[in-house]
Design a protein around this motif. Sequence first.
Motif, PDB file in Angstrom:
ATOM      1  N   THR A  94       0.820  -1.217   0.000  1.00 17.50           N
ATOM      2  CA  THR A  94       0.000   0.000   0.000  1.00 17.50           C
ATOM      3  C   THR A  94       0.854   1.268   0.000  1.00 17.50           C
ATOM      4  O   THR A  94       0.363   2.350   0.340  1.00 17.50           O
ATOM      5  CB  THR A  94      -0.946   0.005   1.221  1.00 17.50           C
ATOM      6  N   HIS A  95       2.139   1.123  -0.402  1.00 22.80           N
ATOM      7  CA  HIS A  95       2.969   2.319  -0.555  1.00 22.80           C
ATOM      8  C   HIS A  95       2.415   3.202  -1.659  1.00 22.80           C
ATOM      9  O   HIS A  95       2.434   4.430  -1.564  1.00 22.80           O
ATOM     10  CB  HIS A  95       4.403   1.896  -0.880  1.00 22.80           C
ATOM     11  N   ARG A  96       1.952   2.589  -2.719  1.00 20.38           N
ATOM     12  CA  ARG A  96       1.304   3.298  -3.817  1.00 20.38           C
ATOM     13  C   ARG A  96       0.050   2.531  -4.222  1.00 20.38           C
ATOM     14  O   ARG A  96      -0.079   1.339  -3.952  1.00 20.38           O
ATOM     15  CB  ARG A  96       2.248   3.428  -5.027  1.00 20.38           C
ATOM     16  N   PHE A  97      -0.854   3.220  -4.947  1.00 25.06           N
ATOM     17  CA  PHE A  97      -2.092   2.596  -5.384  1.00 25.06           C
ATOM     18  C   PHE A  97      -2.262   2.727  -6.894  1.00 25.06           C
ATOM     19  O   PHE A  97      -1.690   3.623  -7.527  1.00 25.06           O
ATOM     20  CB  PHE A  97      -3.293   3.229  -4.677  1.00 25.06           C
ATOM     21  N   ILE A  98      -3.077   1.829  -7.437  1.00 27.51           N
ATOM     22  CA  ILE A  98      -3.343   1.781  -8.875  1.00 27.51           C
ATOM     23  C   ILE A  98      -4.849   1.863  -9.081  1.00 27.51           C
ATOM     24  O   ILE A  98      -5.618   1.199  -8.377  1.00 27.51           O
ATOM     25  CB  ILE A  98      -2.808   0.466  -9.472  1.00 27.51           C
ATOM     26  N   ALA A  99      -5.269   2.681 -10.042  1.00 28.56           N
ATOM     27  CA  ALA A  99      -6.695   2.794 -10.362  1.00 28.56           C
ATOM     28  C   ALA A  99      -6.961   2.221 -11.744  1.00 28.56           C
ATOM     29  O   ALA A  99      -6.279   2.569 -12.713  1.00 28.56           O
ATOM     30  CB  ALA A  99      -7.156   4.242 -10.310  1.00 28.56           C
ATOM     31  N   GLY A 100      -7.936   1.321 -11.821  1.00 25.01           N
ATOM     32  CA  GLY A 100      -8.447   0.855 -13.103  1.00 25.01           C
ATOM     33  C   GLY A 100      -9.797   1.497 -13.333  1.00 25.01           C
ATOM     34  O   GLY A 100     -10.639   1.540 -12.426  1.00 25.01           O
ATOM     35  N   ILE A 101     -10.009   2.018 -14.535  1.00 29.72           N
ATOM     36  CA  ILE A 101     -11.270   2.691 -14.859  1.00 29.72           C
ATOM     37  C   ILE A 101     -11.840   2.064 -16.122  1.00 29.72           C
ATOM     38  O   ILE A 101     -11.172   2.027 -17.161  1.00 29.72           O
ATOM     39  CB  ILE A 101     -11.063   4.204 -15.074  1.00 29.72           C
ATOM     40  N   ASP A 102     -13.046   1.543 -16.030  1.00 31.42           N
ATOM     41  CA  ASP A 102     -13.760   1.013 -17.180  1.00 31.42           C
ATOM     42  C   ASP A 102     -14.777   2.063 -17.592  1.00 31.42           C
ATOM     43  O   ASP A 102     -15.851   2.172 -17.001  1.00 31.42           O
ATOM     44  CB  ASP A 102     -14.439  -0.310 -16.815  1.00 31.42           C
ATOM     45  N   ALA A 103     -14.416   2.846 -18.609  1.00 31.63           N
ATOM     46  CA  ALA A 103     -15.249   3.966 -19.040  1.00 31.63           C
ATOM     47  C   ALA A 103     -16.147   3.514 -20.185  1.00 31.63           C
ATOM     48  O   ALA A 103     -15.919   3.836 -21.355  1.00 31.63           O
ATOM     49  CB  ALA A 103     -14.385   5.156 -19.453  1.00 31.63           C
ATOM     50  N   GLY A 104     -17.175   2.728 -19.856  1.00 32.57           N
ATOM     51  CA  GLY A 104     -18.093   2.226 -20.859  1.00 32.57           C
ATOM     52  C   GLY A 104     -19.083   3.281 -21.321  1.00 32.57           C
ATOM     53  O   GLY A 104     -19.122   4.400 -20.804  1.00 32.57           O
ATOM     54  N   ALA A 157       0.035   5.671  -8.345  1.00 32.32           N
ATOM     55  CA  ALA A 157       1.158   5.137  -9.114  1.00 32.32           C
ATOM     56  C   ALA A 157       0.780   5.022 -10.588  1.00 32.32           C
ATOM     57  O   ALA A 157       1.573   5.360 -11.469  1.00 32.32           O
ATOM     58  CB  ALA A 157       1.577   3.773  -8.564  1.00 32.32           C
ATOM     59  N   ALA A 158      -0.429   4.544 -10.860  1.00 32.70           N
ATOM     60  CA  ALA A 158      -0.871   4.390 -12.253  1.00 32.70           C
ATOM     61  C   ALA A 158      -2.380   4.471 -12.328  1.00 32.70           C
ATOM     62  O   ALA A 158      -3.090   4.081 -11.400  1.00 32.70           O
ATOM     63  CB  ALA A 158      -0.392   3.063 -12.831  1.00 32.70           C
ATOM     64  N   VAL A 159      -2.853   4.970 -13.471  1.00 32.91           N
ATOM     65  CA  VAL A 159      -4.275   4.951 -13.815  1.00 32.91           C
ATOM     66  C   VAL A 159      -4.381   4.357 -15.216  1.00 32.91           C
ATOM     67  O   VAL A 159      -3.716   4.828 -16.147  1.00 32.91           O
ATOM     68  CB  VAL A 159      -4.894   6.363 -13.805  1.00 32.91           C
ATOM     69  N   VAL A 160      -5.187   3.313 -15.362  1.00 27.98           N
ATOM     70  CA  VAL A 160      -5.427   2.700 -16.667  1.00 27.98           C
ATOM     71  C   VAL A 160      -6.911   2.825 -16.978  1.00 27.98           C
ATOM     72  O   VAL A 160      -7.753   2.406 -16.180  1.00 27.98           O
ATOM     73  CB  VAL A 160      -4.994   1.224 -16.688  1.00 27.98           C
ATOM     74  N   ILE A 161      -7.231   3.412 -18.126  1.00 29.71           N
ATOM     75  CA  ILE A 161      -8.608   3.673 -18.518  1.00 29.71           C
ATOM     76  C   ILE A 161      -8.962   2.818 -19.729  1.00 29.71           C
ATOM     77  O   ILE A 161      -8.280   2.877 -20.762  1.00 29.71           O
ATOM     78  CB  ILE A 161      -8.816   5.161 -18.868  1.00 29.71           C
ATOM     79  N   GLY A 162     -10.008   2.024 -19.625  1.00 30.02           N
ATOM     80  CA  GLY A 162     -10.490   1.232 -20.746  1.00 30.02           C
ATOM     81  C   GLY A 162     -11.662   1.917 -21.412  1.00 30.02           C
ATOM     82  O   GLY A 162     -12.593   2.353 -20.743  1.00 30.02           O
ATOM     83  N   GLY A 193      -4.070  13.450 -15.806  1.00 31.96           N
ATOM     84  CA  GLY A 193      -2.625  13.265 -15.694  1.00 31.96           C
ATOM     85  C   GLY A 193      -2.044  13.749 -14.377  1.00 31.96           C
ATOM     86  O   GLY A 193      -1.083  13.171 -13.852  1.00 31.96           O
ATOM     87  N   LYS A 194      -2.638  14.776 -13.802  1.00 35.69           N
ATOM     88  CA  LYS A 194      -2.124  15.331 -12.549  1.00 35.69           C
ATOM     89  C   LYS A 194      -2.326  14.396 -11.365  1.00 35.69           C
ATOM     90  O   LYS A 194      -1.716  14.585 -10.304  1.00 35.69           O
ATOM     91  CB  LYS A 194      -2.802  16.676 -12.264  1.00 35.69           C
ATOM     92  N   TYR A 195      -3.182  13.391 -11.513  1.00 32.56           N
ATOM     93  CA  TYR A 195      -3.486  12.497 -10.400  1.00 32.56           C
ATOM     94  C   TYR A 195      -2.577  11.268 -10.341  1.00 32.56           C
ATOM     95  O   TYR A 195      -2.713  10.452  -9.441  1.00 32.56           O
ATOM     96  CB  TYR A 195      -4.936  12.009 -10.491  1.00 32.56           C
ATOM     97  N   THR A 196      -1.675  11.113 -11.308  1.00 32.57           N
ATOM     98  CA  THR A 196      -0.937   9.858 -11.380  1.00 32.57           C
ATOM     99  C   THR A 196       0.442  10.031 -11.987  1.00 32.57           C
ATOM    100  O   THR A 196       0.685  10.964 -12.759  1.00 32.57           O
ATOM    101  CB  THR A 196      -1.739   8.833 -12.216  1.00 32.57           C
ATOM    102  N   HIS A 197       1.342   9.114 -11.629  1.00 28.93           N
ATOM    103  CA  HIS A 197       2.668   9.080 -12.254  1.00 28.93           C
ATOM    104  C   HIS A 197       2.596   8.479 -13.653  1.00 28.93           C
ATOM    105  O   HIS A 197       3.322   8.886 -14.555  1.00 28.93           O
ATOM    106  CB  HIS A 197       3.627   8.248 -11.399  1.00 28.93           C
ATOM    107  N   LEU A 198       1.727   7.500 -13.834  1.00 31.54           N
ATOM    108  CA  LEU A 198       1.624   6.776 -15.100  1.00 31.54           C
ATOM    109  C   LEU A 198       0.160   6.705 -15.505  1.00 31.54           C
ATOM    110  O   LEU A 198      -0.684   6.307 -14.706  1.00 31.54           O
ATOM    111  CB  LEU A 198       2.174   5.349 -14.947  1.00 31.54           C
ATOM    112  N   LEU A 199      -0.139   7.094 -16.745  1.00 32.15           N
ATOM    113  CA  LEU A 199      -1.511   7.038 -17.231  1.00 32.15           C
ATOM    114  C   LEU A 199      -1.528   6.335 -18.579  1.00 32.15           C
ATOM    115  O   LEU A 199      -0.740   6.661 -19.472  1.00 32.15           O
ATOM    116  CB  LEU A 199      -2.111   8.433 -17.354  1.00 32.15           C
ATOM    117  N   ARG A 200      -2.407   5.337 -18.710  1.00 28.19           N
ATOM    118  CA  ARG A 200      -2.531   4.599 -19.981  1.00 28.19           C
ATOM    119  C   ARG A 200      -4.000   4.511 -20.358  1.00 28.19           C
ATOM    120  O   ARG A 200      -4.850   4.205 -19.516  1.00 28.19           O
ATOM    121  CB  ARG A 200      -1.953   3.193 -19.825  1.00 28.19           C
TER     122      ARG A 200
END
Length: 397
Positions: A94-104, A157-162, A193-200
């Motif tokens: 839990t040092h960093r967190f990752i967000a997955g977003i399913d933008a249907g 740490a990362a945000v990935v948006i589908g 982009g401002k919310y994360t180190h890595l955005l895909r």
Amino acid sequence: MSSVKNFDAPGTQSAESASALRRLNTQRVLDAAWDREAVTASELISLTGLTRATVLNQAKELVESGWLTEAKDTRAAGAYSKGRPALRYELNRTHRFIAGIDAGQHRISLTLSDLRGTEQTRTAAILDPLASGRHRVEITEKLLAGVLAEFKVHKLAAVVIGVPAPVDSNGASPDDDNGFWASMNPEWKAALGKYTHLLRIENDANLAAIAELADGTDGSFASLMVGERIGAGVVVDNHLLRGAKGLAGEMRFLAHVAGVGDAHGLGYLAREQAKAALSKGASSSLALLDSDTLRAEDVFHAAAQDDQLAQEILESLGARLARISAVISGFAGLERVVLSGAMAEILQPVVAIAQRELAQEPALTCVQLTTSTLGAEVAMRGAIDLGVQLVRTAAPF
């Protein structure tokens, strides 16, 4: 005529090389500890091939920066009895967190995970399917800000948006005639982009394929999303295909396939075919339901109860699925087609019909049709899996 030559200051190149080597060693130590509950320095030495001094130094830095924690030593853990107790390290999940977003199109879902992909919380919002890209971004940003506040986190740490659109390697979608892809894939980077180190940003069917790969499906296959529309994540020899402008797996070509004619999904067709037949007075138990709220699941349930209209609809869906599977698997040399998404768990009757149709063509019997075991959240699973991969490759930062 004179020329000017640029030379590095003495020691600059060697200092840069030493810094790069140090970072590489740090990454090797962190990667070795990533999947293990706790490891000793000796185990890290064996796993990385680094010297004891290097392992201890890099592990110390990783503890100080928060990526690793010092676990109970081997004596306290009951695994050591004589001599100096060995230091043990473990990933600080839990040092960093990752967000997955399913933008249907109809719903935006967000899942927050730790560094190993374990879910911490989830949230969602229902959308008007015709909502603008700007509105979709605003709703997503609100969901993300709420989760960050709940966990007292300033940056992920990362945000990935589908998204339900083809996506190229830069996260952009090509133009289309009616603007659908643009509305599904708006300016995510500028807003989030401002919310994360890595955005895909990634196509949702590609994320389903990534989830299937992580779950052990290998070789060459297509992860076929079959709900409201048909879309495929295509994997050849364990490598995800993207293609020019991200168009690999895009199914608009189905408009030119005889017996298919469009890229509507099986869920959409089950519902709409039933409504059309009922509006013309067809006899069916489905007529007892409100046509405005009729679901694909209702059609499948009626078919299981021997409703003739529902069974005829499933027959048409099975024939359609056989043609789609034959086309995409034959062209790319795929071994199997995996039906993914929310519809997958009820599609076995349609799969059986499609397999029967395929068996009539000896050249196509090698194509395996299966349903995913990952459920309705398969794209989200892929988003989290990809997020973990991205962070693991880039960490520490």
